[in-house]
Design an enzyme around this catalytic site. Structure first.
Site, PDB file in Angstrom:
ATOM      1  N   ARG A  68      -1.023  -3.305   9.019  1.00 19.56           N
ATOM      2  CA  ARG A  68      -0.807  -2.821   7.653  1.00 19.56           C
ATOM      3  C   ARG A  68       0.584  -2.225   7.546  1.00 19.56           C
ATOM      4  NH1 ARG A  68      -5.090   1.437   5.458  1.00 19.56           N
ATOM      5  NH2 ARG A  68      -3.814   3.068   6.348  1.00 19.56           N
ATOM      6  N   SER A  70     -12.016  -3.999   0.624  1.00 20.08           N
ATOM      7  CA  SER A  70     -12.173  -2.541   0.538  1.00 20.08           C
ATOM      8  C   SER A  70     -13.129  -2.172  -0.591  1.00 20.08           C
ATOM      9  CB  SER A  70     -10.831  -1.872   0.237  1.00 20.08           C
ATOM     10  OG  SER A  70      -9.964  -1.990   1.323  1.00 20.08           O
ATOM     11  N   LYS A 102      -3.112   6.671   3.327  1.00 16.33           N
ATOM     12  CA  LYS A 102      -2.908   5.829   2.153  1.00 16.33           C
ATOM     13  C   LYS A 102      -2.196   6.640   1.081  1.00 16.33           C
ATOM     14  CE  LYS A 102      -5.293   2.154   1.206  1.00 16.33           C
ATOM     15  NZ  LYS A 102      -6.380   1.282   0.685  1.00 16.33           N
TER      16      LYS A 102
END
Ligand code: NI
Lengths: 209, 209
Positions: free
Chosen positions: B38, B107, B137
């Site tokens: 990510r 998600s 995040k």
């Protein structure tokens, strides 16, 4: 052979007047020969929804449709091609994923990049610019001017699409370099009717590309 | 059947100590069963270079490798799957592009999304969270806590991977819900040795998932 002569790019920051389907359709009526979808500030989901509409409009009128940056988005909406920057995925990976019948364009900003692109066997055309100052791209490269554009057209083995700040009043200067096409964003969509805007450029180009 | 039990996510903001190949390899030695790449602040070119290294490390140790968000990047590095958010490309488009043998994760942040995901025939597993507060995040959804996680596991027809702020000291609480796995970012990579960090989690999980 793709007609790159009037390459019109949608950009969310300059699409206030019409809905995107209608804006694109009017640009096509005005004489756009290629449509590119570009968005920098949207989620992939939002881009998918918009680009799907652009795909509809371009398919309806049999105009090649290219998606900027995101190959996954291009494949998701069944676009005809993708336009990659120097900082995007490698060309050979894109070609492997997308197959042989997919248009792959590459942005170039100087003669060195034009030379490198000309060696790439998987690139179909290059963008070159920004020719003139532009506020459309958030971090634009230094402007090239038309002198460098003329050089780029000379040394490139690939079709060269001139981009960056091109409009009705400076397009003649660009056309002297004999690029394969000109690309516009704001000149098509910033204000007024995309049909009228693109038609004026079309008339300038006619017989010169 | 994929072993989702210890799903370790690389994130550029928490990868200071080792190079990424080594960091991932040490996480795998520690007991990671899935690796996700990510990155939110890098160009596609930079992501391609890093993710290629993660692909090498995971292939070398025969561990499934999943790329976050970008299906094109996942295909470019020949990852085993992609993890999509609610604002990413539609699942069915992703499945069409990637084919049947590709892992697709989604998600979810509430029971409604879990229910919707369970109806999707093209999703292989779901992430659920954030369970606990997390700074990883940039715009995290509100935390779910473990009570909602237990509900999610109950109603989901898909494997549920718990994510968000999970670490050595709160993982036991998470395991009570019997998720298919736990996902960690900072607990693996923020400080110290990823091998030691992941091994501690592995020991907590053993026999409980
Ligand atoms: Ni029509």
């Amino acid at each position: 052979m793709i007609d790159f002569s009037l390459y019109v790019i949608t950009d969310e920051r300059y699409l206030n007047v019409f809905n995107i389907y209608e804006a694109v359709e009017r640009a096509i009526f005005g004489g756009a020969t290629v449509i590119q979808y570009r968005a920098k500030r949207k989620t992939a989901k939002e881009m998918f929804e918009e680009a799907s509409l652009v795909r509809e409009a371009t398919k309806h009128h049999d105009i090649p449709f290219i998606v900027n940056d995101r190959l996954d988005l291009a494949l998701a909406v069944e676009a005809d091609g993708v336009h990659l920057g120097q900082e995007d995925l490698p060309i050979d990976a894109a070609r492997r994923i997308a197959g042989n019948h997919f248009i792959i364009g590459l942005s170039t900003h100087n003669l060195n990049e034009v030379e490198e692109a000309s060696k790439e066997k998987f690139v179909d055309y290059i963008g070159f610019g920004p020719i003139f100052p532009t506020t459309t791209k958030e971090n634009p490269a230094p402007t090239t001017g038309t002198k460098l554009l003329c050089e780029a057209v000379k040394i490139s083995s690939l079709p060269v699409v001139a981009i960056g700040g091109i409009n009705e009043s400076n397009v003649d200067e660009v056309l002297k370099c004999k690029p394969a096409g000109i690309a516009v964003v704001r000149a098509a969509f910033e204000s007024g009717d995309p049909y009228e805007n693109v038609k004026k450029l079309r008339e300038k180009i006619e017989g010169k590309i």
